[in-house]
Design an enzyme around this catalytic site. Structure first.
Site, PDB file in Angstrom:
ATOM      1  N   TYR A  48      66.379  64.249  50.363  1.00  0.00           N
ATOM      2  CA  TYR A  48      66.062  63.469  49.161  1.00  0.00           C
ATOM      3  C   TYR A  48      66.103  64.375  47.931  1.00  0.00           C
ATOM      4  O   TYR A  48      66.739  64.052  46.930  1.00  0.00           O
ATOM      5  CB  TYR A  48      64.678  62.828  49.316  1.00  0.00           C
ATOM      6  CG  TYR A  48      64.324  61.929  48.150  1.00  0.00           C
ATOM      7  CD1 TYR A  48      64.616  60.568  48.184  1.00  0.00           C
ATOM      8  CD2 TYR A  48      63.717  62.446  47.005  1.00  0.00           C
ATOM      9  CE1 TYR A  48      64.320  59.736  47.121  1.00  0.00           C
ATOM     10  CE2 TYR A  48      63.421  61.626  45.932  1.00  0.00           C
ATOM     11  CZ  TYR A  48      63.716  60.273  45.999  1.00  0.00           C
ATOM     12  OH  TYR A  48      63.421  59.462  44.931  1.00  0.00           O
ATOM     13  N   LYS A 127      42.138  39.087  47.396  1.00  0.00           N
ATOM     14  CA  LYS A 127      41.992  39.286  45.950  1.00  0.00           C
ATOM     15  C   LYS A 127      41.857  40.785  45.713  1.00  0.00           C
ATOM     16  O   LYS A 127      40.854  41.385  46.100  1.00  0.00           O
ATOM     17  CB  LYS A 127      40.759  38.538  45.447  1.00  0.00           C
ATOM     18  CG  LYS A 127      40.647  38.513  43.940  1.00  0.00           C
ATOM     19  CD  LYS A 127      39.517  37.586  43.526  1.00  0.00           C
ATOM     20  CE  LYS A 127      39.452  37.343  42.039  1.00  0.00           C
ATOM     21  NZ  LYS A 127      39.436  38.524  41.233  1.00  0.00           N
ATOM     22  N   GLU A 189      48.816  43.047  40.875  1.00  0.00           N
ATOM     23  CA  GLU A 189      47.641  43.838  40.560  1.00  0.00           C
ATOM     24  C   GLU A 189      47.982  45.313  40.732  1.00  0.00           C
ATOM     25  O   GLU A 189      48.536  45.699  41.771  1.00  0.00           O
ATOM     26  CB  GLU A 189      46.530  43.432  41.549  1.00  0.00           C
ATOM     27  CG  GLU A 189      45.147  43.648  41.064  1.00  0.00           C
ATOM     28  CD  GLU A 189      44.649  42.540  40.132  1.00  0.00           C
ATOM     29  OE1 GLU A 189      45.416  41.616  39.782  1.00  0.00           O
ATOM     30  OE2 GLU A 189      43.475  42.633  39.747  1.00  0.00           O
ATOM     31  N   LYS A 336      34.796  34.704  46.262  1.00  0.00           N
ATOM     32  CA  LYS A 336      34.425  36.121  46.146  1.00  0.00           C
ATOM     33  C   LYS A 336      33.431  36.507  47.225  1.00  0.00           C
ATOM     34  O   LYS A 336      32.523  35.749  47.542  1.00  0.00           O
ATOM     35  CB  LYS A 336      33.791  36.375  44.766  1.00  0.00           C
ATOM     36  CG  LYS A 336      34.746  36.081  43.614  1.00  0.00           C
ATOM     37  CD  LYS A 336      35.196  37.318  42.906  1.00  0.00           C
ATOM     38  CE  LYS A 336      34.160  37.802  41.938  1.00  0.00           C
ATOM     39  NZ  LYS A 336      34.644  38.965  41.194  1.00  0.00           N
ATOM     40  N   CYS A 430      15.394  75.305  41.033  1.00  0.00           N
ATOM     41  CA  CYS A 430      16.497  74.764  41.833  1.00  0.00           C
ATOM     42  C   CYS A 430      16.119  74.377  43.260  1.00  0.00           C
ATOM     43  O   CYS A 430      16.802  73.591  43.887  1.00  0.00           O
ATOM     44  CB  CYS A 430      17.640  75.756  41.881  1.00  0.00           C
ATOM     45  SG  CYS A 430      17.265  77.211  42.880  1.00  0.00           S
ATOM     46  N   CYS A 449      21.902  75.450  37.096  1.00  0.00           N
ATOM     47  CA  CYS A 449      21.330  76.691  37.586  1.00  0.00           C
ATOM     48  C   CYS A 449      22.307  77.784  37.165  1.00  0.00           C
ATOM     49  O   CYS A 449      23.504  77.683  37.442  1.00  0.00           O
ATOM     50  CB  CYS A 449      21.219  76.627  39.114  1.00  0.00           C
ATOM     51  SG  CYS A 449      21.230  78.239  39.903  1.00  0.00           S
TER      52      CYS A 449
HETATM   53  S1  IVH Z   1      46.798  34.763  41.432  1.00  0.00           S
HETATM   54  C1  IVH Z   1      47.124  31.648  38.129  1.00  0.00           C
HETATM   55  N1  IVH Z   1      46.430  36.422  43.421  1.00  0.00           N
HETATM   56  O1  IVH Z   1      42.279  37.912  39.991  1.00  0.00           O
HETATM   57  C2  IVH Z   1      46.802  32.523  39.263  1.00  0.00           C
HETATM   58  N2  IVH Z   1      45.269  36.836  41.401  1.00  0.00           N
HETATM   59  O2  IVH Z   1      40.322  36.168  38.678  1.00  0.00           O
HETATM   60  C3  IVH Z   1      47.032  33.925  38.933  1.00  0.00           C
HETATM   61  N3  IVH Z   1      43.906  38.862  41.442  1.00  0.00           N
HETATM   62  O3  IVH Z   1      43.729  37.786  36.806  1.00  0.00           O
HETATM   63  C4  IVH Z   1      46.342  34.875  39.756  1.00  0.00           C
HETATM   64  N4  IVH Z   1      44.403  39.478  43.496  1.00  0.00           N
HETATM   65  O4  IVH Z   1      44.038  39.878  38.211  1.00  0.00           O
HETATM   66  C5  IVH Z   1      46.100  36.114  42.156  1.00  0.00           C
HETATM   67  N5  IVH Z   1      46.251  37.839  45.234  1.00  0.00           N
HETATM   68  C6  IVH Z   1      45.931  37.526  43.993  1.00  0.00           C
HETATM   69  C7  IVH Z   1      45.061  38.324  43.239  1.00  0.00           C
HETATM   70  C8  IVH Z   1      44.742  37.940  41.940  1.00  0.00           C
HETATM   71  C9  IVH Z   1      43.725  39.782  42.397  1.00  0.00           C
HETATM   72  C10 IVH Z   1      43.252  38.913  40.130  1.00  0.00           C
HETATM   73  C11 IVH Z   1      44.175  38.720  38.970  1.00  0.00           C
HETATM   74  C12 IVH Z   1      43.633  37.585  38.175  1.00  0.00           C
HETATM   75  C13 IVH Z   1      42.225  37.560  38.630  1.00  0.00           C
HETATM   76  C14 IVH Z   1      41.668  36.183  38.431  1.00  0.00           C
END
Ligand code: IVH
Length: 694
Positions: A48, A127, A189, A336, A430, A449
């Site tokens: 590479y 998420k 993200e 969440k 200490c 210290c």
């Molecule tokens: S979908 C309209 N998928 O969560 C839908 N969001 O609370 C757009 N996030 O601003 C978001 N993982 O920053 C989506 N798998 C995921 C996600 C995700 C993290 C974040 C994202 C969003 C926030 C909303």
């Protein structure tokens, strides 16, 4: 490993450079995707590097052929002064979120009503706990990266996002309805892996710098760095979860060409994007709950942070039908996970003295199970943190592991406090056998210290020196160092290189056999080959991390020259601030440290930069002081400053008798007048370039 040997071959002699350049770019892009995105390397590093170097060389010989999407161009442009705020052409919505399962059921009911009870599937994602990003591709090439901002406008951080190795600068072409997919927006993200976060924070701690609270903060801080070169040092990742077409062909309305979230994710994956992991298509709400429940516990085993699950209606037509209300789409929802908490007793607050002498208070806890590990200690940061929380020895405390990777003490259960308990007072000593005083430096939260013979500092310094990122001495980890220090075999770094004289004493220690001792001594010998930069980094001077060590080595060339440099001289080097300059000068003032560097030199460690030291080159501007004023014809002032400093000159803010040259551009004002008044030589940008050329 599957080799791409036919592609690695040397260029066909008939091949014109432009064809070879294209070929190299294609190979390198594919190899990058295999390596970074798919974690399935298809080429070894040496091949590479060879191809990459060949491309750099060809591009240098054919500068007109350089395109922004070339793998060599990830870091480009000048450091940004500020980021431009730009409107999203489609707002970046938020998600409604909940910690409550009933509300997920309500969401499903609303979806069913909105779709007039038509059948629907859900796409479930993890998420990711990071920073949302919009990437715009035009003609298959990354054109712009914007942060979410307020959802309507975001910051243009394209330069920084380009440095993320998994972000394709140019996509692998795929067809949609027979038409190449080239103009689209991807959302995802940007995040940092737990291990990278912990390592970077450890490095910061070692340098006495403020720690980041969690990977998300570190990611956000990194994306807002003004110099893209700095961003490359912090490994960021991208997880994509959304695709929107900007244009397909004139006949197809873009959004109608897309069928489902599942298809979109497949398309993105095929184009080479790093995707959100572990997503699942769910036929109904039961399967959605199964996904949520499964990941509630499994998330603890993931190498990154997730704070929930995102549930999306799979069909794009149904998404459009449902639309959005205000800032929230009606087709997506976030569940969440609660931060994991536990209660336990704070048995005592102990102090941990770091290698720079900082005393960090540590909560000694009755061991408690939390999110996959047993916690018995947690940092209490500093005296201010303890005071603000009013946490006391003997309290029942709440321990939390949220998006922070590191468990933290988040609260005190006041009802369970003993009536006789007293607020914590920071010790004035200490706590080690030497009972040294602790001092608080004005303006800082930390107590120090200052005792040079402090055993904790000595061990901290030894551990740092031997660690993998510094001298990489295998066999001398924390435990071995503790053992050898206790046995009196190691006190200073130089002792490491005298260990071979004490082989017999080494063998007399518990768990040290012939083989272990020989391996360790061989690793020590091998470490003598480490370059000067590593030796400098290993000394453990406050604020001198690997990068700073590199700058110093490049500039001064030898340990001796560095030792002789005054704080003023040090701070005039580009990239060295006053605080660091002061710490370096201070370090070299100590007789003990001077002796250490002499001993290390005598023991055969590198004391000289292997490249050409810039300060060693005699340039016409070496040591000369410049003042820059007015607008220069082609260079920005910062660029001129960097250039002057790189060639050994200094740049001052005001004109005085000590000024050698005033570099003046258009509309220079009072500084030019002052120069004329004092008889200081005034030069143009062209004159400066002519001086450099000499
Ligand atoms: S979908 C309209 N998928 O969560 C839908 N969001 O609370 C757009 N996030 O601003 C978001 N993982 O920053 C989506 N798998 C995921 C996600 C995700 C993290 C974040 C994202 C969003 C926030 C909303």
């Amino acid at each position: 490993m599957q080799h791409q040997s036919e592609l690695v071959e040397s260029p066909n002699p008939m091949m014109v450079p432009n064809d070879r350049i294209d070929e190299l770019r294609t190979i390198l892009r594919r190899t990058d995707i295999a390596y970074y995105t798919d974690a399935m390397p298809i080429m070894d590093d040496r091949d590479y590097d060879r191809l990459y170097d060949e491309l750099v060389q060809l591009e240098a010989e054919n500068p007109h052929s350089i395109t922004p999407d070339s793998p060599t161009q990830r870091v480009s442009g000048q450091p940004m002064k500020e980021f431009q705020n730009i409107a999203h052409d489609e707002p970046m919505l938020s998600l409604q979120n909940t910690y409550n399962r009933d509300e997920v059921q309500d969401f499903d009911r609303r979806v069913a009503e909105g779709l007039e009870q038509k059948a629907h599937e859900y796409w479930c994602d993890l998420k990711y706990d990071g920073v949302a990003m919009s990437l715009r591709y035009e003609n298959g090439t990354l054109a712009r990266a914007l942060t979410r901002g307020d959802g309507t406008t975001g910051d243009d951080i394209t330069q920084n996002v380009r440095t993320i190795s998994t972000v394709p600068l140019r996509v692998q072409p795929v067809l949609l309805n027979g038409v190449p997919l080239l103009d689209f927006e991807v959302r995802g993200e940007v995040y940092m892996r737990n291990a990278d976060f912990l390592r970077l924070n450890e490095e910061r701690e070692a340098l006495g710098e403020k720690l980041y609270a969690n990977p998300r903060n570190l990611t956000a801080g990194t994306l807002k760095l003004q110099d893209a070169r700095e961003v490359t040092k912090r490994p960021l990742q991208l997880a994509c979860y959304f695709l929107r077409l900007l244009r397909l062909d004139s006949a197809t309305a873009p959004q109608q060409a897309l069928l489902s979230q599942a298809d979109n994710m497949r398309l993105l994956k095929e184009m080479g994007f790093p995707m959100a992991q572990h997503s699942r298509l769910c036929a109904d709400l039961n399967e959605v709950f199964a996904f949520i429940d499964e990941w509630e516990t499994r998330r603890e085993t993931l190498p990154f942070q997730t704070d929930g699950a995102v549930v999306k209606v799979n069909s794009i037509a149904q998404q459009t039908e449902l639309g959005a209300v205000g800032r929230f789409p009606r087709w997506a929802f976030a569940y969440k996970y609660e931060a994991k908490k536990a209660r336990t007793r704070l048995n005592a607050i102990s102090l941990q003295i770091g290698r720079t002498g900082v005393a960090t208070p540590v909560a000694e806890l009755a061991p408690v199970a939390l999110a996959g590990s047993t916690i018995s200690r947690a940092t209490l940061h500093n005296a201010d943190f303890i005071r603000d929380l009013d946490v006391r020895e003997g309290d029942t405390v709440i321990i939390e592991k949220g998006g922070d990777v590191i468990p933290k003490v988040s609260g005190v259960v006041a009802e369970e406090r003993d009536a006789a308990s007293q607020p914590y007072t920071f010790p004035s000593e200490c706590g080690c056998a030497f009972r040294q005083p602790l001092k608080r430096i004005e303006g800082e939260a930390a107590y120090y210290c200052e005792f040079a013979g402090c055993p904790s500092q000595i061990r901290g310094r030894l551990t740092h020196f031997c660690s993998r990122t510094v001298m990489d001495i295998e066999g001398l980890g924390d435990k071995a160092i503790d053992q050898l220090a206790e046995a009196g075999l190691l006190t200073t770094i130089a002792d490491i290189y005298r260990l071979h004289e004490k082989r017999a004493q080494l063998l007399a220690l518990e768990r040290w056999g012939e083989k272990k001792a020989d391996n360790c001594l061989a690793a020590i010998e091998e470490s003598k080959k480490q370059p000067f930069t590593k030796v400098l980094f290993g000394l453990g001077v406050r604020f001198v991390g690997e990068e700073t060590a590199k700058i110093l080595a490049e500039h001064f060339g030898t340990m001796e020259k560095l030792h002789e440099a005054s704080a003023d001289e040090l701070s005039s080097v580009f990239g060295i601030g006053e605080r660091t300059a002061g710490a370096i000068a201070n370090w070299f003032q100590s007789e003990q440290n001077q002796r250490l560097t002499q001993e290390l030199a005598a023991l055969g460690l590198a004391m000289r930069y292997e490249g050409q030291a810039l300060a060693g080159i005699v340039t016409p501007i070496y040591g000369k002081t410049f003042v820059i004023t007015g607008t220069l014809p082609t260079m920005k002032r910062d660029e001129a400053k960097e250039l002057i400093q790189r060639y050994g000159g200094k740049v001052a803010g005001a004109v005085s008798k000590k000024t050698d040259f005033v570099l003046a551009g258009a509309e220079a004002g009072s500084k030019l007048e002052k120069a004329q008044e004092l008889g200081v030589q005034v030069i143009s940008e062209e004159d400066l370039k002519a001086m450099m050329a000499q």
